[in-house]
Design an enzyme around this catalytic site. Structure first.
Site, PDB file in Angstrom:
ATOM      1  CE  LYS A   1      56.994  29.899 -42.957  1.00 43.43           C
ATOM      2  NZ  LYS A   1      57.124  28.435 -42.665  1.00 43.43           N
TER       3      LYS A   1
ATOM      4  CE1 TYR B   1      53.720  30.915 -46.209  1.00 45.89           C
ATOM      5  CE2 TYR B   1      54.702  32.796 -47.325  1.00 45.89           C
ATOM      6  CZ  TYR B   1      54.816  31.516 -46.820  1.00 45.89           C
ATOM      7  OH  TYR B   1      56.002  30.839 -46.900  1.00 45.89           O
TER       8      TYR B   1
ATOM      9  CB  THR C   1      59.375  32.700 -46.187  1.00 43.01           C
ATOM     10  OG1 THR C   1      59.293  33.491 -47.367  1.00 43.01           O
ATOM     11  CG2 THR C   1      58.328  33.213 -45.196  1.00 43.01           C
ATOM     12  CG  ASP C   2      62.256  36.004 -49.461  1.00 43.20           C
ATOM     13  OD1 ASP C   2      61.113  35.497 -49.407  1.00 43.20           O
ATOM     14  OD2 ASP C   2      62.829  36.255 -50.537  1.00 43.20           O
ATOM     15  CD  GLU C   3      56.140  35.628 -49.583  1.00 40.54           C
ATOM     16  OE1 GLU C   3      55.079  36.048 -49.121  1.00 40.54           O
ATOM     17  OE2 GLU C   3      56.213  34.919 -50.590  1.00 40.54           O
TER      18      GLU C   3
HETATM   19  P1  NAD Z   1      54.081  23.065 -49.845  1.00 41.09           P
HETATM   20  O1  NAD Z   1      52.771  23.783 -49.738  1.00 41.09           O
HETATM   21  O2  NAD Z   1      54.495  22.505 -51.151  1.00 41.09           O
HETATM   22  O3  NAD Z   1      54.105  21.852 -48.793  1.00 41.09           O
HETATM   23  C1  NAD Z   1      53.615  21.975 -47.491  1.00 41.09           C
HETATM   24  C2  NAD Z   1      53.482  20.571 -46.907  1.00 41.09           C
HETATM   25  O4  NAD Z   1      53.051  20.702 -45.544  1.00 41.09           O
HETATM   26  C3  NAD Z   1      52.431  19.691 -47.610  1.00 41.09           C
HETATM   27  O5  NAD Z   1      52.934  18.391 -47.811  1.00 41.09           O
HETATM   28  C4  NAD Z   1      51.253  19.669 -46.640  1.00 41.09           C
HETATM   29  O6  NAD Z   1      50.485  18.471 -46.719  1.00 41.09           O
HETATM   30  C5  NAD Z   1      51.983  19.777 -45.310  1.00 41.09           C
HETATM   31  N1  NAD Z   1      51.123  20.351 -44.258  1.00 41.09           N
HETATM   32  C6  NAD Z   1      50.329  21.447 -44.347  1.00 41.09           C
HETATM   33  N2  NAD Z   1      49.668  21.624 -43.192  1.00 41.09           N
HETATM   34  C7  NAD Z   1      50.066  20.624 -42.347  1.00 41.09           C
HETATM   35  C8  NAD Z   1      49.763  20.292 -41.009  1.00 41.09           C
HETATM   36  N3  NAD Z   1      48.888  21.023 -40.298  1.00 41.09           N
HETATM   37  N4  NAD Z   1      50.367  19.224 -40.461  1.00 41.09           N
HETATM   38  C9  NAD Z   1      51.235  18.476 -41.170  1.00 41.09           C
HETATM   39  N5  NAD Z   1      51.556  18.728 -42.455  1.00 41.09           N
HETATM   40  C10 NAD Z   1      50.991  19.810 -43.036  1.00 41.09           C
HETATM   41  O7  NAD Z   1      55.144  24.091 -49.276  1.00 41.09           O
HETATM   42  P2  NAD Z   1      56.664  24.333 -49.729  1.00 41.09           P
HETATM   43  O8  NAD Z   1      56.692  25.299 -50.844  1.00 41.09           O
HETATM   44  O9  NAD Z   1      57.362  23.028 -49.842  1.00 41.09           O
HETATM   45  O10 NAD Z   1      57.212  25.111 -48.432  1.00 41.09           O
HETATM   46  C11 NAD Z   1      57.753  24.389 -47.335  1.00 41.09           C
HETATM   47  C12 NAD Z   1      58.198  25.367 -46.272  1.00 41.09           C
HETATM   48  O11 NAD Z   1      59.161  26.263 -46.799  1.00 41.09           O
HETATM   49  C13 NAD Z   1      57.054  26.239 -45.736  1.00 41.09           C
HETATM   50  O12 NAD Z   1      57.237  26.391 -44.357  1.00 41.09           O
HETATM   51  C14 NAD Z   1      57.244  27.563 -46.465  1.00 41.09           C
HETATM   52  O13 NAD Z   1      56.745  28.630 -45.690  1.00 41.09           O
HETATM   53  C15 NAD Z   1      58.743  27.605 -46.598  1.00 41.09           C
HETATM   54  N6  NAD Z   1      59.271  28.369 -47.737  1.00 41.09           N
HETATM   55  C16 NAD Z   1      58.830  28.116 -49.005  1.00 41.09           C
HETATM   56  C17 NAD Z   1      59.392  28.812 -50.079  1.00 41.09           C
HETATM   57  C18 NAD Z   1      58.958  28.542 -51.498  1.00 41.09           C
HETATM   58  O14 NAD Z   1      59.420  29.224 -52.410  1.00 41.09           O
HETATM   59  N7  NAD Z   1      58.106  27.568 -51.769  1.00 41.09           N
HETATM   60  C19 NAD Z   1      60.403  29.758 -49.848  1.00 41.09           C
HETATM   61  C20 NAD Z   1      60.810  29.984 -48.531  1.00 41.09           C
HETATM   62  C21 NAD Z   1      60.267  29.281 -47.487  1.00 41.09           C
HETATM   63  O1  TDX Z   2      49.399  33.117 -61.384  1.00 39.08           O
HETATM   64  C1  TDX Z   2      50.308  33.817 -60.892  1.00 39.08           C
HETATM   65  N1  TDX Z   2      50.685  34.956 -61.553  1.00 39.08           N
HETATM   66  C2  TDX Z   2      51.649  35.799 -61.068  1.00 39.08           C
HETATM   67  O2  TDX Z   2      51.952  36.825 -61.688  1.00 39.08           O
HETATM   68  C3  TDX Z   2      50.982  33.466 -59.673  1.00 39.08           C
HETATM   69  C4  TDX Z   2      50.599  32.223 -58.925  1.00 39.08           C
HETATM   70  C5  TDX Z   2      51.961  34.307 -59.213  1.00 39.08           C
HETATM   71  N2  TDX Z   2      52.272  35.442 -59.872  1.00 39.08           N
HETATM   72  C6  TDX Z   2      53.323  36.317 -59.320  1.00 39.08           C
HETATM   73  C7  TDX Z   2      53.141  36.712 -57.879  1.00 39.08           C
HETATM   74  C8  TDX Z   2      54.553  36.826 -57.366  1.00 39.08           C
HETATM   75  O3  TDX Z   2      55.065  38.118 -57.638  1.00 39.08           O
HETATM   76  O4  TDX Z   2      54.535  35.570 -59.358  1.00 39.08           O
HETATM   77  C9  TDX Z   2      55.334  35.813 -58.195  1.00 39.08           C
HETATM   78  C10 TDX Z   2      55.582  34.495 -57.485  1.00 39.08           C
HETATM   79  O5  TDX Z   2      54.336  34.064 -56.952  1.00 39.08           O
HETATM   80  P1  TDX Z   2      54.187  32.716 -56.092  1.00 39.08           P
HETATM   81  O6  TDX Z   2      54.723  31.574 -56.891  1.00 39.08           O
HETATM   82  O7  TDX Z   2      52.781  32.648 -55.591  1.00 39.08           O
HETATM   83  O8  TDX Z   2      55.228  32.970 -54.932  1.00 39.08           O
HETATM   84  P2  TDX Z   2      55.374  34.142 -53.825  1.00 39.08           P
HETATM   85  O9  TDX Z   2      54.104  34.814 -53.581  1.00 39.08           O
HETATM   86  O10 TDX Z   2      56.554  34.996 -54.223  1.00 39.08           O
HETATM   87  O11 TDX Z   2      55.750  33.258 -52.530  1.00 39.08           O
HETATM   88  C11 TDX Z   2      56.674  32.150 -52.653  1.00 39.08           C
HETATM   89  O12 TDX Z   2      57.946  32.488 -52.167  1.00 39.08           O
HETATM   90  C12 TDX Z   2      58.096  32.649 -50.777  1.00 39.08           C
HETATM   91  C13 TDX Z   2      56.130  30.904 -51.923  1.00 39.08           C
HETATM   92  O13 TDX Z   2      54.837  30.584 -52.400  1.00 39.08           O
HETATM   93  C14 TDX Z   2      56.139  31.126 -50.434  1.00 39.08           C
HETATM   94  O14 TDX Z   2      55.733  29.933 -49.775  1.00 39.08           O
HETATM   95  C15 TDX Z   2      57.539  31.484 -49.997  1.00 39.08           C
HETATM   96  O15 TDX Z   2      57.571  31.792 -48.631  1.00 39.08           O
END
Ligand code: NAD
Ligand code: TDX
Length: 337
Positions: free
Chosen positions: A157, A153, A125-127
Site C-alpha cells: 500500500k 500488505y 491506510t494508516d498502516e
Molecule cells: P476488501 O478486501 O473487502 O475488498 C477489496 C475488493 O477489491 C474486493 O471486492 C475484491 O474483489 C476487489 N479486488 C481485489 N483485487 C482486485 C483486482 N486485481 N482488480 C479488481 N478488483 C479487485 O477490502 P476493504 O476492506 O473494502 O478495503 C478497501 C480499500 O480500503 C483497500 O484499498 C484497503 O487497503 C483500504 N483500507 C481498508 C481499511 C479497512 O479497515 N478495511 C482501512 C483503511 C484502508
Molecule cells: O483472528 C484475529 N485475531 C486477532 O487478534 C484477527 C483476524 C485479527 N486479530 C487482531 C490483529 C489486529 O491487531 O485484531 C486486529 C485487527 O486485525 P484485522 O481485522 O486483520 O485488521 P488490521 O490488521 O488492523 O488491518 C485492517 O486495518 C487497516 C485492514 O484489514 C486493512 O485492510 C487496513 O488497511
C-alpha cells in the site's frame, strides 16, 4: 458526473457505492471489480436495481480491459479501493499483494493519464506509518509521520501511495490520497477482527485473539470513511494526503469482550493464539488536517457503531453464511460466464 469505483464488491467500496447512489442520485456509478474471494456480488444486489449503476467484471492489472472500460465511459472521477486487504494473507503469500496493490494502481494511474481523467483518488491506510508504542498515548500518526511499513500488505500500500505521489509530481496527474484507520460496519468479510468475532461467537466457536489482545486499533464506522473520501474529492487539494480517523482507540481484547457482551456469550469462548508475525502494536490517527481543510469529523461513536454492526450481522445471516459455506463463489462463477 460519472465515477469509477474499483473494488466496489468489497467492504468499503460497496458502502461507498451505496453512499454515492444515495447522495448523488443523478450521477452515474461504474463498479470495476475482479470478484476475488473478497468480492461478493450479493453485496451489490440493491445497486443492480438502480438505473445509474453499472458493474464491470475485470481486473485492475489488466491494462487492455481497463483502457477499454475508460474508452467506453468517460470518467470524471476514479476512486481506487481495489486491493488485497488482509494482513494475515499477505504474510502467507505477498505476491498477489504486490501485483494488485502496486501494479494495479500503476495501470489505473497510466490510464487516467492517457485518457485525461480529471481526478484520481487513492484509498490508502494508516498502516503505511507502521506502529506506535503502547506506552506513549500522546503520539499519533500525522501526514508528516515517516512511512515505515511492517507487513507485505502495508509495504504494497505504501508503494502504491508513493507511485500516486510520483505521478502527481512528474506528470501533474490530479490526485489525492486518504489514509484511514480500521473500518467496521456492514458487508465486512468475516476474516477481519470484528465480523470474524461476531460470526464465530454466534456459532459458539472459539474466538482467536492474537498474543495478549493488547494491540490497539483506531476504529471508524465505514460511513464516516465514505464521507471523508467524498469531502476530499469535493474540497481537498490536489497532490495532498489526508489522514482519516476518529480518536476511537480500543484494544483488541476490549473489542472481543464488547461483542461477547452484546451477544450474551461467555468469555470462555476467548482463545489466546500465537501472535501475528510483525504485529503492529498501536495505530492512532491525528485527523487534524482533514478537519481543518474540509471540516470533516466522524459522526458515529464506537458504542453506537458496534451495536449497529452487530445488529446488521444478526439481521443478515444469509449474507455471511453464504460466505462461510463458500456458496457465494458459485454466484461469482455464474456471473463471470
Ligand atoms: P476488501 O478486501 O473487502 O475488498 C477489496 C475488493 O477489491 C474486493 O471486492 C475484491 O474483489 C476487489 N479486488 C481485489 N483485487 C482486485 C483486482 N486485481 N482488480 C479488481 N478488483 C479487485 O477490502 P476493504 O476492506 O473494502 O478495503 C478497501 C480499500 O480500503 C483497500 O484499498 C484497503 O487497503 C483500504 N483500507 C481498508 C481499511 C479497512 O479497515 N478495511 C482501512 C483503511 C484502508
Ligand atoms: O483472528 C484475529 N485475531 C486477532 O487478534 C484477527 C483476524 C485479527 N486479530 C487482531 C490483529 C489486529 O491487531 O485484531 C486486529 C485487527 O486485525 P484485522 O481485522 O486483520 O485488521 P488490521 O490488521 O488492523 O488491518 C485492517 O486495518 C487497516 C485492514 O484489514 C486493512 O485492510 C487496513 O488497511
Amino acid at each position: 458526473m460519472k465515477r469509477l469505483v474499483t473494488g466496489g464488491a468489497g467492504f468499503i467500496g460497496s458502502n461507498y457505492i451505496y453512499y454515492l447512489l444515495d447522495k448523488y442520485p443523478e450521477d452515474q456509478v461504474v463498479c470495476l471489480d475482479a470478484l476475488t474471494y473478497a468480492g461478493n456480488i450479493h453485496t451489490l444486489q440493491d445497486a443492480f436495481g438502480r438505473h445509474n449503476f453499472t458493474f464491470a467484471l475485470g481486473d485492475i492489472t489488466d491494462r487492455d480491459f481497463v483502457e477499454m472500460l475508460f474508452d467506453e465511459h468517460s470518467f470524471d472521477e476514479v476512486i481506487n479501493f481495489a486491493a488485497e486487504s488482509h494482513v494475515d494473507r499477505s504474510i502467507e503469500d505477498p505476491s498477489v499483494f504486490l501485483k494488485t496493490n502496486v501494479l494495479g494502481t500503476q495501470v489505473l494511474l497510466d490510464t487516467c493519464r492517457k485518457k485525461g481523467v480529471p481526478r484520481y483518488h487513492q484509498v490508502s491506510t494508516d498502516e503505511v506509518y507502521g506502529e506506535l508504542p503502547l506506552d506513549r498515548p500522546d503520539l499519533f500518526f500525522t501526514e508528516e509521520t515517516p512511512i515505515r511499513t511492517s507487513s507485505p500488505y502495508s509495504a504494497s500500500k505504501a508503494s502504491a501511495d508513493l507511485l500516486v505521489q510520483a505521478y502527481h509530481r512528474t506528470y501533474g496527474l490530479p490526485v489525492t490520497i486518504s489514509r484511514c484507520s480500521n473500518n467496521y460496519g456492514p458487508y465486512q468479510f468475516p476474516e477481519k477482527l470484528i465480523p470474524l468475532m461476531i460470526t464465530r461467537a454466534l456459532a459458539d466457536q472459539p474466538l482467536p485473539v492474537y498474543g495478549k489482545g493488547e494491540n490497539v486499533r483506531d476504529w471508524i464506522y465505514v460511513e464516516d470513511h465514505c464521507s471523508a473520501i467524498d469531502g476530499i474529492l469535493r474540497l481537498g487539494t490536489l497532490g495532498e494526503v489526508y489522514n482519516v480517523g476518529g480518536h476511537n482507540e480500543k484494544t483488541n481484547i476490549h473489542i472481543v469482550r464488547t461483542i461477547l457482551g452484546e451477544l450474551g456469550k461467555p468469555e470462555s469462548l476467548i482463545s489466546y493464539v500465537p501472535d501475528r508475525l510483525g504485529h503492529d502494536l498501536r495505530y492512532a490517527i491525528d485527523p487534524g488536517k482533514i478537519h481543518q481543510a474540509i471540516g470533516w469529523l466522524p459522526t458515529v461513536f464506537f458504542e453506537e457503531g458496534i451495536r449497529k454492526t452487530i445488529k446488521w450481522y444478526l439481521d443478515h445471516p444469509d449474507w455471511w453464511e453464504n460466505i462461510l459455506s463458500g456458496d457465494y463463489r458459485q454466484a461469482q462463477e455464474l456471473f463471470s460466464r
